[in-house]
Design a protein around this motif. Structure first.
Motif, PDB file in Angstrom:
ATOM      1  N   GLU A 113      12.898  41.181  61.204  1.00 23.63           N
ATOM      2  CA  GLU A 113      14.169  40.490  60.974  1.00 23.63           C
ATOM      3  C   GLU A 113      14.006  39.176  60.204  1.00 23.63           C
ATOM      4  N   SER A 114      12.921  38.451  60.454  1.00 22.13           N
ATOM      5  CA  SER A 114      12.746  37.137  59.815  1.00 22.13           C
ATOM      6  C   SER A 114      11.929  37.203  58.526  1.00 22.13           C
ATOM      7  N   GLN A 115      11.195  38.282  58.343  1.00 18.98           N
ATOM      8  CA  GLN A 115      10.292  38.421  57.185  1.00 18.98           C
ATOM      9  C   GLN A 115       9.176  37.365  57.203  1.00 18.98           C
ATOM     10  N   ILE A 116       8.802  36.910  58.390  1.00 15.26           N
ATOM     11  CA  ILE A 116       7.697  35.963  58.552  1.00 15.26           C
ATOM     12  C   ILE A 116       6.529  36.726  59.163  1.00 15.26           C
ATOM     13  N   LYS A 117       5.379  36.647  58.553  1.00 20.91           N
ATOM     14  CA  LYS A 117       4.200  37.374  59.026  1.00 20.91           C
ATOM     15  C   LYS A 117       3.519  36.562  60.130  1.00 20.91           C
ATOM     16  N   VAL A 118       4.127  36.564  61.310  1.00 20.23           N
ATOM     17  CA  VAL A 118       3.637  35.784  62.452  1.00 20.23           C
ATOM     18  C   VAL A 118       2.261  36.276  62.894  1.00 20.23           C
ATOM     19  N   SER A 119       2.000  37.560  62.755  1.00 21.73           N
ATOM     20  CA  SER A 119       0.719  38.124  63.205  1.00 21.73           C
ATOM     21  C   SER A 119      -0.453  37.663  62.347  1.00 21.73           C
ATOM     22  N   ALA A 120      -0.194  36.967  61.238  1.00 21.92           N
ATOM     23  CA  ALA A 120      -1.286  36.453  60.391  1.00 21.92           C
ATOM     24  C   ALA A 120      -1.951  35.221  61.003  1.00 21.92           C
ATOM     25  N   CYS A 121      -1.345  34.648  62.034  1.00 22.78           N
ATOM     26  CA  CYS A 121      -1.879  33.430  62.659  1.00 22.78           C
ATOM     27  C   CYS A 121      -3.187  33.734  63.391  1.00 22.78           C
ATOM     28  N   PHE A 122      -4.207  32.908  63.123  1.00 24.45           N
ATOM     29  CA  PHE A 122      -5.461  33.052  63.874  1.00 24.45           C
ATOM     30  C   PHE A 122      -5.741  31.820  64.728  1.00 24.45           C
ATOM     31  N   GLN A 123      -4.671  31.082  65.052  1.00 22.56           N
ATOM     32  CA  GLN A 123      -4.696  29.991  66.028  1.00 22.56           C
ATOM     33  C   GLN A 123      -5.665  28.851  65.644  1.00 22.56           C
ATOM     34  N   CYS A 124      -5.664  28.443  64.397  1.00 23.60           N
ATOM     35  CA  CYS A 124      -6.515  27.319  63.974  1.00 23.60           C
ATOM     36  C   CYS A 124      -5.938  25.982  64.433  1.00 23.60           C
ATOM     37  N   ARG A 125      -4.653  25.961  64.752  1.00 25.74           N
ATOM     38  CA  ARG A 125      -3.935  24.782  65.277  1.00 25.74           C
ATOM     39  C   ARG A 125      -3.675  23.690  64.244  1.00 25.74           C
ATOM     40  N   LYS A 126      -3.904  23.948  62.984  1.00 24.02           N
ATOM     41  CA  LYS A 126      -3.637  22.928  61.967  1.00 24.02           C
ATOM     42  C   LYS A 126      -2.155  22.574  61.931  1.00 24.02           C
ATOM     43  N   CYS A 127      -1.296  23.552  62.185  1.00 28.13           N
ATOM     44  CA  CYS A 127       0.153  23.309  62.210  1.00 28.13           C
ATOM     45  C   CYS A 127       0.500  22.237  63.236  1.00 28.13           C
ATOM     46  N   SER A 128      -0.091  22.355  64.405  1.00 29.85           N
ATOM     47  CA  SER A 128       0.243  21.445  65.497  1.00 29.85           C
ATOM     48  C   SER A 128      -0.393  20.076  65.317  1.00 29.85           C
ATOM     49  N   ASN A 129      -1.585  20.041  64.731  1.00 30.33           N
ATOM     50  CA  ASN A 129      -2.263  18.757  64.516  1.00 30.33           C
ATOM     51  C   ASN A 129      -1.513  17.878  63.525  1.00 30.33           C
ATOM     52  N   GLY A 130      -0.732  18.479  62.635  1.00 24.95           N
ATOM     53  CA  GLY A 130       0.014  17.690  61.665  1.00 24.95           C
ATOM     54  C   GLY A 130       1.474  17.480  62.020  1.00 24.95           C
ATOM     55  N   CYS A 131       1.951  18.146  63.039  1.00 22.88           N
ATOM     56  CA  CYS A 131       3.375  18.087  63.386  1.00 22.88           C
ATOM     57  C   CYS A 131       3.753  16.707  63.947  1.00 22.88           C
ATOM     58  N   PRO A 132       4.757  16.019  63.354  1.00 21.99           N
ATOM     59  CA  PRO A 132       5.147  14.701  63.860  1.00 21.99           C
ATOM     60  C   PRO A 132       6.020  14.765  65.120  1.00 21.99           C
ATOM     61  N   MET A 133       6.414  15.956  65.538  1.00 20.40           N
ATOM     62  CA  MET A 133       7.330  16.078  66.675  1.00 20.40           C
ATOM     63  C   MET A 133       6.651  16.565  67.959  1.00 20.40           C
ATOM     64  N   THR A 134       5.346  16.799  67.943  1.00 22.30           N
ATOM     65  CA  THR A 134       4.696  17.364  69.136  1.00 22.30           C
ATOM     66  C   THR A 134       4.808  16.471  70.366  1.00 22.30           C
TER      67      THR A 134
END
Length: 190
Positions: free
Chosen positions: A22-43
């Motif tokens: 439905e979203s056309q986002i390849k969520v299964s491509a994530c290998f949990q490196c956590r770079k997304c969270s390390n840069g997120c200003p809202m965590t």
């Protein structure tokens, strides 16, 4: 912030498939490196980090996501997307999950956050961008805060500060190509 990992007895891939289709986002491509969270200003304000939201989708933990504050707190700054080696569009995923909650899959974890989200989208649909004055007026009326003098005064003082700094306009401005934005809304809400 909750950091405990869920105990998984059986993985249901139907939710992952539904989200990816439905979203056309390849969520299964994530290998949990956590770079997304390390840069997120809202965590600092989130109950789960963005990498955990992606993990929950992969594990089929729909209920955890629907009850999460995180999906509503994403500011869509796209820092996570620029850091992701697999270019997973997490803000788009958060918007998709908000849509699931808004269309009846659950109830937002924070009081009135879904109402604020709807008022925000209504403003973008009407003007092509957010008109903060109209957004806050609609939100305060529909949430009942318009009848709470303290809330009205706090927001009026904040609005005055923003106005003095040139961050708040008194009237809405429309973008060029507003009809294209409105067509996107029509396609999405069909």
């Amino acid at each position: 912030m909750e950091t405990s990992e869920p105990v998984i007895k059986e993985i249901d891939l139907s939710f992952l498939n539904e989200v990816e289709n439905e979203s056309q986002i390849k969520v299964s491509a994530c290998f949990q490196c956590r770079k997304c969270s390390n840069g997120c200003p809202m965590t600092f304000a989130m109950d789960y980090h963005p990498y955990q939201v992606v993990r929950f989708v992969n594990l089929g933990l729909k209920e955890r996501l629907i009850d999460s504050k995180t999906i509503w707190l994403c500011s869509s700054c796209h820092t996570c997307v620029t850091r992701c080696p697999n270019e997973i569009d997490i803000p788009k995923l958060m918007d998709y999950l908000k849509g699931k909650v808004s269309t009846g899959a659950g109830q937002a974890a924070e009081k009135n956050v879904e109402l604020f989200h709807r008022e925000f989208l209504k403003s973008v649909k009407a003007h092509g961008r957010v008109f903060e004055g109209g957004l806050m007026r609609g939100y305060m009326i529909r949430s009942g805060q318009m009848w709470q003098p303290r809330k009205v005064m706090d927001n009026a003082l904040l609005g005055l500060k923003m106005f003095k700094k040139g961050r708040l306009k008194l009237t809405p401005t429309r973008i060029k190509g507003l009809n294209k934005v409105q067509k996107m809304f029509q396609r999405h809400w069909q």
